[in-house]
Design an enzyme around this catalytic site. Structure first.
Site, mmCIF file in Angstrom:
data_model
loop_
_atom_site.group_PDB
_atom_site.id
_atom_site.type_symbol
_atom_site.label_atom_id
_atom_site.label_comp_id
_atom_site.label_asym_id
_atom_site.label_seq_id
_atom_site.Cartn_x
_atom_site.Cartn_y
_atom_site.Cartn_z
ATOM 1 N N ARG A 70 7.488 -49.097 23.866
ATOM 2 C CA ARG A 70 6.458 -49.869 24.590
ATOM 3 C C ARG A 70 5.052 -49.438 24.153
ATOM 4 O O ARG A 70 4.167 -50.262 23.967
ATOM 5 C CB ARG A 70 6.630 -49.678 26.102
ATOM 6 C CG ARG A 70 7.849 -50.415 26.636
ATOM 7 C CD ARG A 70 8.013 -50.231 28.129
ATOM 8 N NE ARG A 70 6.844 -50.644 28.877
ATOM 9 C CZ ARG A 70 6.614 -50.299 30.143
ATOM 10 N NH1 ARG A 70 7.468 -49.525 30.790
ATOM 11 N NH2 ARG A 70 5.533 -50.718 30.766
ATOM 12 N N HIS A 119 -0.360 -47.348 38.525
ATOM 13 C CA HIS A 119 0.983 -47.008 38.046
ATOM 14 C C HIS A 119 0.966 -46.092 36.821
ATOM 15 O O HIS A 119 1.963 -45.963 36.135
ATOM 16 C CB HIS A 119 1.773 -48.294 37.743
ATOM 17 C CG HIS A 119 2.127 -49.070 38.980
ATOM 18 N ND1 HIS A 119 2.576 -50.365 38.971
ATOM 19 C CD2 HIS A 119 2.109 -48.703 40.291
ATOM 20 C CE1 HIS A 119 2.803 -50.773 40.223
ATOM 21 N NE2 HIS A 119 2.513 -49.788 41.036
ATOM 22 N N CYS A 130 6.124 -28.809 34.879
ATOM 23 C CA CYS A 130 4.877 -28.180 35.344
ATOM 24 C C CYS A 130 3.687 -29.136 35.320
ATOM 25 O O CYS A 130 2.589 -28.767 35.720
ATOM 26 C CB CYS A 130 4.583 -26.911 34.533
ATOM 27 S SG CYS A 130 3.942 -27.237 32.872
ATOM 28 N N CYS A 155 7.292 -29.228 26.463
ATOM 29 C CA CYS A 155 6.022 -28.717 26.969
ATOM 30 C C CYS A 155 5.714 -27.367 26.322
ATOM 31 O O CYS A 155 6.576 -26.479 26.292
ATOM 32 C CB CYS A 155 6.134 -28.560 28.488
ATOM 33 S SG CYS A 155 4.707 -27.757 29.241
ATOM 34 N N CYS A 158 5.892 -24.567 29.336
ATOM 35 C CA CYS A 158 7.122 -24.135 30.015
ATOM 36 C C CYS A 158 8.401 -24.583 29.324
ATOM 37 O O CYS A 158 9.489 -24.215 29.750
ATOM 38 C CB CYS A 158 7.102 -24.589 31.475
ATOM 39 S SG CYS A 158 7.484 -26.341 31.677
ATOM 40 N N GLY A 195 -2.338 -62.290 37.194
ATOM 41 C CA GLY A 195 -1.159 -61.949 36.397
ATOM 42 C C GLY A 195 -0.218 -60.965 37.047
ATOM 43 O O GLY A 195 0.379 -60.140 36.362
ATOM 44 N N SER A 197 3.056 -60.683 39.999
ATOM 45 C CA SER A 197 3.973 -61.384 40.900
ATOM 46 C C SER A 197 3.736 -60.957 42.342
ATOM 47 O O SER A 197 4.276 -61.572 43.263
ATOM 48 C CB SER A 197 5.422 -61.102 40.493
ATOM 49 O OG SER A 197 5.666 -59.708 40.525
ATOM 50 N N ALA A 223 2.235 -69.374 37.507
ATOM 51 C CA ALA A 223 3.400 -69.641 38.363
ATOM 52 C C ALA A 223 3.060 -69.366 39.831
ATOM 53 O O ALA A 223 2.068 -68.709 40.137
ATOM 54 C CB ALA A 223 4.566 -68.752 37.922
HETATM 55 P P1 OAD Z 1 5.610 -59.061 36.918
HETATM 56 O O1 OAD Z 1 6.417 -59.158 35.665
HETATM 57 O O2 OAD Z 1 6.338 -58.867 38.207
HETATM 58 O O3 OAD Z 1 4.734 -60.387 37.083
HETATM 59 C C1 OAD Z 1 3.999 -60.902 36.005
HETATM 60 C C2 OAD Z 1 3.244 -62.088 36.518
HETATM 61 O O4 OAD Z 1 2.398 -62.531 35.485
HETATM 62 C C3 OAD Z 1 4.117 -63.285 36.946
HETATM 63 O O5 OAD Z 1 3.708 -63.741 38.220
HETATM 64 C C4 OAD Z 1 3.823 -64.322 35.860
HETATM 65 O O6 OAD Z 1 3.860 -65.661 36.360
HETATM 66 C C5 OAD Z 1 2.427 -63.947 35.470
HETATM 67 N N1 OAD Z 1 2.001 -64.351 34.116
HETATM 68 C C6 OAD Z 1 2.750 -64.529 32.995
HETATM 69 N N2 OAD Z 1 1.980 -64.889 31.959
HETATM 70 C C7 OAD Z 1 0.699 -64.943 32.421
HETATM 71 C C8 OAD Z 1 -0.561 -65.259 31.842
HETATM 72 N N3 OAD Z 1 -0.672 -65.587 30.549
HETATM 73 N N4 OAD Z 1 -1.657 -65.219 32.632
HETATM 74 C C9 OAD Z 1 -1.559 -64.886 33.937
HETATM 75 N N5 OAD Z 1 -0.399 -64.578 34.541
HETATM 76 C C10 OAD Z 1 0.719 -64.610 33.798
HETATM 77 O O7 OAD Z 1 4.505 -57.929 36.666
HETATM 78 P P2 OAD Z 1 3.647 -57.113 37.727
HETATM 79 O O8 OAD Z 1 3.304 -57.962 38.907
HETATM 80 O O9 OAD Z 1 2.554 -56.456 36.991
HETATM 81 O O10 OAD Z 1 5.702 -51.128 38.005
HETATM 82 O O11 OAD Z 1 4.706 -56.022 38.176
HETATM 83 C C11 OAD Z 1 4.311 -55.040 39.074
HETATM 84 C C12 OAD Z 1 5.004 -53.747 38.756
HETATM 85 O O12 OAD Z 1 6.420 -53.967 38.684
HETATM 86 C C13 OAD Z 1 4.666 -53.161 37.400
HETATM 87 O O13 OAD Z 1 3.453 -52.417 37.404
HETATM 88 C C14 OAD Z 1 5.844 -52.257 37.152
HETATM 89 C C15 OAD Z 1 6.977 -53.161 37.611
HETATM 90 O O14 OAD Z 1 8.106 -52.496 38.136
HETATM 91 C C16 OAD Z 1 6.061 -49.932 37.554
HETATM 92 O O15 OAD Z 1 6.535 -49.752 36.440
HETATM 93 C C17 OAD Z 1 5.786 -48.856 38.545
#
Ligand code: OAD
Length: 255
Positions: A70, A119, A130, A155, A158, A195, A197, A223
């Protein structure tokens, strides 16, 4: 795309704008989101295996290899017009607080100084025991393909394996970041939710909290999301298209 006079007036009058972003803001840079059907990371990979302390303890090389994949993608990517428009918006209001759930560094590379990271980050790993910071070698790792196992470094202090400094399932958000984000949600006149969900708590509480206070929430997303009912404005579209157009409309609307 047309924006209402009322929305432009709210933007012009705002003394403090908060911008809350999720994976969708980086989608147009080629970074996969988490929950989009077919292309989302959690559609193709198992979150509890790859993003939990238990998963890391069971198979550190699988988890480190996935995060290196990633990180490599991010290092090869560029910020998109949404990142740049958000950075530029900061010059158009007295105060702007950027809060991101993203672990990439595209906001900073577009010119946003010091976003609040709820996050964590792919780019600043730490010791799994550590917590000492680990300095990654410079440059882009030569491992483009997904799923390749890579032993995590050890690390220097440690000897325990190094892990990504990201928030995993079952872990708390960094307290200082969460406090700062909540303060901004309590104080801002207007929050963008771009952007995301808005499904992952506690981060998703922030726009809901702003709406409950009676302040304006502007959502930018192609969406429907859990936030639709709370948002005063639902701007349907890709952030890389909507945000530059909105910034342009705002600047034109100034007397
Ligand atoms: P999601 O994958 O849940 O949601 C992505 C959102 O982006 C969706 O609502 C899509 O419709 C929207 N989307 C896609 N393309 C887009 C574009 N070009 N412009 C605008 N919006 C667009 O991602 P997050 O909401 O970021 O946490 O997810 C939240 C957290 O869930 C992440 O930080 C991660 C994950 O588990 C951790 O890893 C702790």
């Amino acid at each position: 795309m047309e924006f209402s006079d009322e929305l432009l007036a709210s933007l012009r009058d705002a003394r403090h704008i908060a911008v809350f972003t999720g994976a969708g803001v980086s989608a147009e840079s080629g970074i996969p989101t988490f929950r989009d059907a077919l292309t989302g990371l959690w559609e193709n990979y198992d979150a509890s295996t790859l993003a939990s302390p238990e998963g890391f303890a069971a198979d550190p090389a699988l988890v480190w290899g996935w995060y290196e994949w990633r990180r490599t993608r991010v290092l090869r990517a560029e910020p998109n017009p949404a990142h740049y428009a958000i950075a530029a918006l900061a010059a158009d209001c007295p105060r702007l607080t950027l809060i991101t759930q993203n672990v990439d560094d595209l906001h900073e590379r577009a010119g946003s100084a010091d976003p609040i990271r709820l996050h964590g980050s792919l780019h600043h790993p730490r010791c799994s025991a550590c917590e000492a910071p680990y300095r990654l070698p410079p440059g882009i790792p030569d491992k483009p393909e997904g799923g390749r196992r890579v032993d995590p470094p050890r690390c220097a202090r440690c000897g325990a394996p190094v892990r990504p400094r990201v928030v995993w399932l079952g872990e708390n958000l960094p307290q200082a970041a969460w406090d700062a984000a909540r303060q901004a949600a309590e104080a801002c006149d207007l929050m963008f939710s771009i952007g995301t969900s808005a499904l992952v708590w506690p981060a998703a509480q922030l726009p809901a909290l702003v709406a409950r206070r009676g302040a304006t929430v502007v959502q930018v997303n192609p969406a429907e999301t859990a936030l639709d009912g709370h948002a005063g404005y639902n701007l349907r579209g890709a952030a890389g298209k909507v945000m530059p157009l909105l910034l342009q409309a705002l600047r034109r609307s100034r007397p």
